[in-house]
Design a protein around this motif. Structure first.
Motif, short mmCIF file in Angstrom:
data_model
loop_
_atom_site.label_atom_id
_atom_site.label_comp_id
_atom_site.label_asym_id
_atom_site.label_seq_id
_atom_site.Cartn_x
_atom_site.Cartn_y
_atom_site.Cartn_z
N ALA A 270 -73.54 -46.76 37.98
CA ALA A 270 -73.54 -45.66 37.13
C ALA A 270 -74.70 -45.98 36.36
N ALA A 271 -75.44 -44.92 35.77
CA ALA A 271 -76.46 -45.05 34.67
C ALA A 271 -75.95 -45.23 33.41
N VAL A 272 -76.58 -45.88 32.68
CA VAL A 272 -76.12 -46.10 31.33
C VAL A 272 -75.82 -44.94 30.51
N ARG A 273 -74.69 -44.65 29.73
CA ARG A 273 -74.49 -43.52 29.00
C ARG A 273 -75.62 -43.73 27.84
N HIS A 274 -76.08 -42.36 27.20
CA HIS A 274 -76.84 -42.42 26.11
C HIS A 274 -78.19 -43.13 26.10
N PHE A 275 -78.67 -43.17 27.25
CA PHE A 275 -80.00 -43.77 27.42
C PHE A 275 -80.95 -43.28 26.57
N GLU A 281 -92.60 -46.05 29.45
CA GLU A 281 -92.14 -46.73 30.84
C GLU A 281 -91.54 -46.17 31.99
N LEU A 282 -90.68 -45.10 31.83
CA LEU A 282 -90.32 -44.19 32.80
C LEU A 282 -91.45 -43.59 33.53
N ALA A 283 -92.31 -43.04 32.73
CA ALA A 283 -93.84 -42.20 33.23
C ALA A 283 -94.37 -43.26 34.04
N ALA A 284 -94.63 -44.51 33.57
CA ALA A 284 -95.44 -45.24 34.11
C ALA A 284 -94.77 -45.88 35.53
N LEU A 285 -93.68 -46.01 35.76
CA LEU A 285 -92.78 -46.18 37.11
C LEU A 285 -93.12 -45.33 37.83
N THR A 286 -92.84 -43.91 37.69
CA THR A 286 -93.21 -42.58 38.44
C THR A 286 -94.55 -42.64 38.92
N ALA A 318 -84.10 -45.31 38.60
CA ALA A 318 -83.79 -45.21 40.12
C ALA A 318 -82.73 -43.80 40.29
N HIS A 319 -81.76 -43.55 39.42
CA HIS A 319 -81.18 -42.23 39.33
C HIS A 319 -82.15 -40.97 39.43
N GLN A 320 -83.36 -41.27 38.50
CA GLN A 320 -84.01 -39.93 38.30
C GLN A 320 -85.11 -39.89 39.76
N VAL A 321 -85.25 -40.73 40.38
CA VAL A 321 -86.14 -40.60 41.46
C VAL A 321 -85.39 -40.64 43.07
#
Length: 631
Positions: A270-275, A281-286, A318-321
């Motif tokens: 499960a993804a961490v709540r209140h991320f 960093e998320l944009a760089a990964l994508t 990972a959940h986003q993509v």
């Protein structure tokens, strides 16, 4: 002769008990038995007895303990405990050590469970559990063994217990298990698989409402203790119970499949709540996913110091993509920096193969064969794999797919430079949260009290060094003290010596800041660990290589090497070329370790050396500025 570690340390010769003197001799024997038939270095034995600061006489004292152990064991010819160039080996034959017998029985139980032979699995697990006589190493005085080995042994026992319970569930004994499972889940509330077994036992006993209530109780504990929703396993089981899914019969739930009947693993936690934050960093990964794939894409070393949020970022992304990987997502915690032993690549591969639908009997025995089977199954697929908490490149390489189309994200506290240089991995290092994001996270976690006092919230973020783990623990402290002003917690955290005590989640080492830091320092060499401790008592905000050399009383080349080791472990950072620093919580932890490990005299001498360095540096600077002035 029989040696027993699964309880108080015991040695028997036939029906007679062999007396092993209390104290450090028992710790030496335990350390040897835990590494039976392998060389245990004399330095490792010294660390077992005295930690990272053994006395000058440690070598001779350990030798004397071994002499006395040989006498107690009747080992006059030294065939039981043999001396090797680096240390000692205790020779233990098959069946002589209860831990070895337990591991063999547990392995057989696991294999029988994978094969669906539940009668055999239950019998083997019961035989394994029968070897336990109480708390492992209960009368062995060694902090190192208590931290490193006891949790591992306790976890192995719990694994055997879970297999025995699963076997009973498959054999229709659910009515007999509910009371035992309630006790176990209460004693270990963060072990989600126990909650799943309890829910399944209640459901099969015709108690659907109680099974659903058990899920809500588990969810409440996980949110309160970890701030996280239950795992996919628990959530899926909850949905199946709500729907009275026929898959919950005695054959057990099935993994999801695609339209062609192929298994589609969905193993992300499960993804961490209140991320909060980390948009860059998320944009760089994508963006890396969008680049033309030249072979397998390895997005590696989401590095960073302990508690900086590497796993949270990797799982959230990972959940986003996940939708871009229709063939599934795999996840494994490699436990490279954990209270338990690291997961071997071969074991991780076995787990992946099972997740991909390979029956237990068809999983190859060797690591290379497993890796080949794994690569074949992933060929031509779009699969995302998350390798969390890796300690070394060698732990990761066998888990890399062999063809384009798959993505692998690796988290580690090490830079994994070999993975970057040899395997084409892309580095992404995480720093502490920017102040704005740290305040936003506290506001999200704490709510109105944080928003009502932005100054206190910002000061709380500073006291927590903008470290995500510490921020979440501080938010939990606030929730546990309703009605107490936020400024009171900020004032309590002003004391560096109390700060680490406050930022501790009782009963959960994975959420205690001090414990999480300790997992990083345990990977260091003895020299680097000493340098880390001394940096904690350094009076300035950062340090240069020459100053560090003076602080430790070593040459500059050695100081540069040790600072590099600490930087690779993300315990310090070279924030400008040639100058090293760490955040306030790590400084407080390093200073605490220095107080516990190094003598008062040693700390005073180190401080004196570095102040001498600064005095002479200042004197040289003064002479350069004003050569005519008397020194």
């Amino acid at each position: 002769m029989e040696f027993c570690l699964l309880g108080p340390l015991a040695v028997r010769r036939g029906d007679a008990v062999v007396t092993v003197p209390a104290g450090k001799q028992r710790a030496v024997l335990a350390a040897l038995l835990l590494n039976a038939n392998r060389v245990v270095a004399l330095e490792d034995l010294a660390e077992t007895l005295w930690g990272t600061a053994p006395p000058p006489s440690a070598r001779l004292t350990v030798q004397n303990y071994v002499v006395r152990l040989r006498k107690a064991l009747g080992d006059e010819d030294r065939s039981r405990i043999t001396t090797q160039p680096r240390g000692y080996v205790i020779s233990v034959a098959a069946g002589e050590l209860d831990l070895t017998r337990f591991e063999v029985l547990l392995g057989a139980a696991r294999q029988a469970a994978r094969d669906g032979s539940w009668d055999t699995a239950g019998a083997q697990a019961r035989a394994a559990l029968a070897l336990w006589r109480g708390e492992p190493l209960a009368d062995v005085e060694s902090e190192l063994l208590a931290v490193r080995e006891v949790p591992r042994l306790a976890d192995l026992r719990l694994q055997a217990l879970e297999i025995r319970i699963e076997a009973d569930l498959h054999l229709g004994r659910h009515a007999e298990l509910t009371g035992e499972l309630r006790r176990l889940a209460c004693a270990d509330p963060l072990r989600e698989h126990l909650h799943a077994l309890l829910m399944l036992a209640l459901y099969r006993d015709g108690r659907q409402a109680e099974a659903l209530a058990a899920y809500q109780a588990a969810r409440r504990v996980l949110i309160e203790e970890l701030g996280a929703e239950p795992s996919r396993e628990l959530r899926t089981l909850h949905e199946q119970i709500l729907a009275a899914d026929p898959a919950l019969d005695l054959s057990g739930p099935q993994r999801p499949t695609d339209g062609a009947g192929r298994v589609v693993p969905q193993d992300l936690p499960a993804a961490v709540r209140h991320f909060t934050g980390r948009a860059g960093e998320l944009a760089a990964l994508t963006r890396l996913l969008d680049e033309p794939a030249q072979g397998v894409l390895v997005i590696s070393a989401i590095g960073g110091t302990a508690g900086v949020g590497k796993t949270a970022l990797a799982v959230h992304w990972a959940h986003q993509v996940a939708g871009r990987f229709p063939d599934g997502q795999l996840y494994v915690n490699l436990r490279g920096y954990d209270v338990a032993r690291p997961v071997a690549a071969a074991d991780a591969l076995a787990g992946f193969l099972r997740a991909l639908g390979v029956p237990g009997p068809d999983i190859p025995p060797g690591q290379d064969q497993r890796a080949a089977r794994y690569r074949s199954l992933l060929a031509g697929k779009r699969m995302l794999t998350v390798l969390d908490n890796a300690s070394a490149a060698e732990q990761v390489r066998p888990l890399l797919p062999g063809t384009p189309g798959c993505a692998v994200v690796v988290t580690s506290r090490d830079t994994l430079a070999g993975l970057v240089a040899h395997d084409g991995a892309v580095r992404l290092d995480l720093d502490l949260l920017p102040m704005g994001e740290a305040v936003a996270l506290l506001s999200e976690l704490i709510g109105e009290p944080a928003r009502a006092d932005p100054h206190a919230t910002a000061e709380l973020a500073r006291r927590c060094a903008r470290l995500p783990l510490a921020l979440r623990v501080a938010a939990e402290l606030t929730a546990a003290r309703p009605g107490v002003p936020l400024t009171d917690l900020v004032a309590d955290l002003a004391d560096e010596q109390k700060r680490l005590d406050l930022l501790d989640v009782a009963g959960d080492p994975r959420a205690a800041v001090r414990a999480v830091f300790s997992w990083s320092t345990r990977q260091l060499t003895g020299e680097a660990a000493r340098m880390f401790r001394l940096l904690g008592i350094h009076p300035g905000p950062d340090i240069t290589v020459p100053a560090a050399a003076s602080l430790a009383g070593i040459g500059q080349a050695d100081a540069r090497r040790l600072l590099g080791e600490l930087a690779r472990a993300h315990l310090i950072a070279e924030h400008v070329p040639g100058r090293y620093a760490f955040h306030d919580l790590l400084r407080a932890y390093a200073a605490e370790q220095a107080r516990h490990t190094d003598s008062d005299a040693a700390r005073r001498e180190a401080t004196g050396r570095v102040l001498d360095h600064y005095l002479h540096t200042a004197a040289r600077a003064a002479r350069l500025l004003n050569p005519a002035k008397e020194p």
